[in-house]
Write an enzyme that holds these catalytic residues in place. Structure first.
Site, short mmCIF file in Angstrom:
data_model
loop_
_atom_site.label_atom_id
_atom_site.label_comp_id
_atom_site.label_asym_id
_atom_site.label_seq_id
_atom_site.Cartn_x
_atom_site.Cartn_y
_atom_site.Cartn_z
N THR A 181 4.92 1.81 6.52
CA THR A 181 3.55 1.49 6.84
C THR A 181 2.93 2.30 7.72
O THR A 181 3.49 2.62 8.64
CB THR A 181 3.09 0.05 7.19
OG1 THR A 181 1.95 -0.13 7.48
CG2 THR A 181 3.99 -0.53 8.26
N ILE A 182 1.66 2.67 7.54
CA ILE A 182 0.87 3.63 8.56
C ILE A 182 0.76 2.79 9.60
O ILE A 182 0.33 3.66 10.79
CB ILE A 182 -0.25 4.16 7.83
CG1 ILE A 182 -1.30 3.13 7.56
CG2 ILE A 182 0.02 5.27 6.58
CD1 ILE A 182 -2.78 3.87 7.17
N ASP A 183 0.56 1.70 9.56
CA ASP A 183 0.32 0.71 10.79
C ASP A 183 1.19 0.52 11.79
O ASP A 183 0.92 0.35 12.95
CB ASP A 183 0.05 -0.87 10.28
CG ASP A 183 -1.17 -0.78 9.16
OD1 ASP A 183 -1.89 0.19 9.10
OD2 ASP A 183 -0.97 -1.81 8.41
N GLU B 112 -9.69 -0.93 12.66
CA GLU B 112 -10.41 -1.82 11.75
C GLU B 112 -10.36 -3.31 12.31
O GLU B 112 -11.00 -4.11 11.70
CB GLU B 112 -10.06 -1.46 10.30
CG GLU B 112 -8.37 -1.97 10.19
CD GLU B 112 -7.72 -1.52 8.90
OE1 GLU B 112 -8.72 -1.22 7.92
OE2 GLU B 112 -6.63 -1.84 8.56
N ARG C 90 -23.63 7.89 15.24
CA ARG C 90 -23.07 7.94 13.83
C ARG C 90 -21.72 7.32 13.68
O ARG C 90 -21.11 7.28 14.62
CB ARG C 90 -22.98 9.25 13.38
CG ARG C 90 -24.47 10.27 13.25
CD ARG C 90 -25.32 9.60 11.95
NE ARG C 90 -26.58 10.57 12.13
CZ ARG C 90 -27.63 10.24 12.67
NH1 ARG C 90 -27.92 9.43 13.53
NH2 ARG C 90 -28.68 11.14 12.36
N GLY D 131 -5.01 0.12 10.55
CA GLY D 131 -3.87 -0.38 11.34
C GLY D 131 -3.91 -1.84 11.29
O GLY D 131 -3.03 -2.46 11.98
N GLY E 227 0.68 -1.15 0.11
CA GLY E 227 -0.02 -0.22 -0.10
C GLY E 227 1.06 1.07 0.07
O GLY E 227 1.93 1.32 0.46
N HIS F 200 -8.93 5.55 3.31
CA HIS F 200 -7.77 5.71 2.71
C HIS F 200 -7.26 7.12 2.74
O HIS F 200 -6.04 7.65 2.60
CB HIS F 200 -7.71 5.36 1.00
CG HIS F 200 -8.01 3.85 0.95
ND1 HIS F 200 -8.98 3.01 1.38
CD2 HIS F 200 -6.73 3.05 0.98
CE1 HIS F 200 -8.76 1.91 1.15
NE2 HIS F 200 -7.13 1.74 0.67
N GLN G 182 -6.49 8.37 5.55
CA GLN G 182 -5.45 8.14 6.48
C GLN G 182 -4.07 8.28 5.73
O GLN G 182 -2.99 8.39 6.26
CB GLN G 182 -5.65 7.14 7.47
CG GLN G 182 -6.77 7.30 8.36
CD GLN G 182 -7.25 6.12 9.05
OE1 GLN G 182 -6.77 5.70 10.11
NE2 GLN G 182 -8.00 5.33 8.23
O1 F6P Z 1 -1.21 -1.54 5.68
C1 F6P Z 1 -1.68 -0.38 5.45
C2 F6P Z 1 -3.12 -0.14 5.15
O2 F6P Z 1 -3.65 1.14 4.84
C3 F6P Z 1 -3.95 -1.00 6.38
O3 F6P Z 1 -3.82 -0.11 7.40
C4 F6P Z 1 -5.25 -1.27 5.68
O4 F6P Z 1 -5.86 -2.24 6.28
C5 F6P Z 1 -4.81 -1.68 4.25
O5 F6P Z 1 -3.45 -1.00 3.99
C6 F6P Z 1 -5.63 -1.32 3.29
O6 F6P Z 1 -5.30 -1.85 1.88
P1 F6P Z 1 -5.82 -1.61 0.54
O7 F6P Z 1 -5.14 -0.35 0.27
O8 F6P Z 1 -5.67 -2.62 -0.31
O9 F6P Z 1 -7.30 -1.50 0.81
#
Ligand code: F6P
Length: 320
Positions: free
Chosen positions: A121-123, A218, A262, A166, A6, A268, A270
């Site tokens: 990675t953002i995670d 998530e 709500r 995440g 990603g 994305h 993020q």
């Molecule tokens: O690993 C980075 C990430 O943004 C995760 O936080 C997320 O679950 C995943 O990639 C989403 O992947 P894609 O861009 O394939 O939907």
């Protein structure tokens, strides 16, 4: 150099730093592989120079493109990577990626490819490095969203449930939850009891007009048997598809508490847009260190942040 998996804010800053260090310090000639490993499998490489990359530092995404394709899932993929490396006269590969890309990098190193990894990675879920670039940007975006949700929640006396990314870890949720003053933060590391979460919100709202923010990672999961959730699905690369848990949580809270609720799924957003200053600096430090690692012959290693110093660690340790 390639970017895999990603996209992530700060990728261009790493690319730029590798090229600047390589060209200016070592007189290197650098090429980029288009769309991650796909470029090396299909012999799609482009020159990368300091001049080409002017203006790229604050840009989100990756100028090289990215994909989750890897040589081990493509027919003759590994042979084709080695063929491109040979025909292009490539001496070393800098692979910038997350868990999937780095695992593949490690395997290719075992087969003899001279590689250095850069954790992305953002995670923030890569072992041996205290931070990955992109994480700070994602947390800032999530925190900004929570701040905005606060004012609308207060105006309506509502509960706002916000889902953040995440994958299987709760770093973004935890940091954004603390920074944004969330009432509850649900993370994969601690399965939640929806009845307990809902009761806590009811008690809080009984005290007067209180807006509540519930941050849901998530990958958050209920304690088994306490809430129905759909079966996991996977993408073509075998990754679990996440997303949607916040909607189920919000539904349950609304039903159980009777309070208007709500849901916002940040998704994305993020990952998009310009990296924070912190991520630009970390990316630049990683990029400089990766170019140095190539010239030190530190193949099979990954650059990492430990106690605020940039070090190199074995890829084996990074992907454990
Ligand atoms: O690993 C980075 C990430 O943004 C995760 O936080 C997320 O679950 C995943 O990639 C989403 O992947 P894609 O861009 O394939 O939907």
């Amino acid at each position: 150099m390639l970017t895999g998996g990603g996209d992530c804010p700060g990728l261009n800053a790493v690319i730029r730093a590798v090229v600047r260090r390589g060209e200016r310090r070592f007189d290197d000639e650098i090429v980029g592989s288009r769309d991650g490993w796909a470029g090396l499998i299909e012999d799609r490489v482009v020159p990368l120079t300091v001049d080409d990359l002017r203006g790229s530092l604050p840009r989100g995404g990756t100028v090289l493109g990215t994909s989750r394709i890897n040589p081990f899932i493509v027919a003759d993929g590994v042979e084709r990577v080695f063929e491109t490396v040979r025909s292009q006269g490539i001496d070393a590969v800098v692979a910038i990626g997350g868990e999937g890309t780095l695992s593949c990098t490690r395997e290719l190193h075992r087969l003899g490819l001279p590689v250095v990894g850069v954790p992305k990675t953002i995670d923030n879920d890569i072992g041996v490095t205290e931070r990955t670039f992109g994480f700070d940007t994602a947390v800032s975006i999530a925190t900004d969203a929570i701040d905005r949700l606060h004012t609308t929640a207060e105006s309506h006396n509502r509960i706002m449930v916000v889902e953040v990314m995440g994958r299987h870890v709760g770093h973004i949720a935890t940091h954004a939850g603390i920074a944004g003053g969330a009432t509850r933060t649900l993370i994969p590391e601690e399965p939640f009891d929806i009845a307990e979460v809902s009761d806590a919100l009811v008690r809080r709202h009984e005290k007067g007009r209180w807006a509540s923010i519930v941050v849901v990672a998530e990958g958050a999961k209920p304690i088994p048997g306490t809430m129905l959730i759909p079966e996991e699905t996977r993408d073509v690369y075998g990754h679990v598809r996440l997303g949607g848990i916040a909607t189920l949580v919000a539904d349950q809270i609304a039903k159980r508490s009777g309070i208007e609720t709500r849901v916002t799924v940040l998704g994305h957003v993020q990952r998009g847009g310009t990296p924070t200053a912190h991520d630009r600096v970390l990316s630049t430090r990683f990029g400089v260190a990766a170019a140095d690692a190539v010239h030190d012959g530190a193949f099979g290693s990954m650059v990492a942040l430990q106690a605020d110093r940039i070090v190199t660690v074995p890829l084996d340790d990074a992907v454990k």
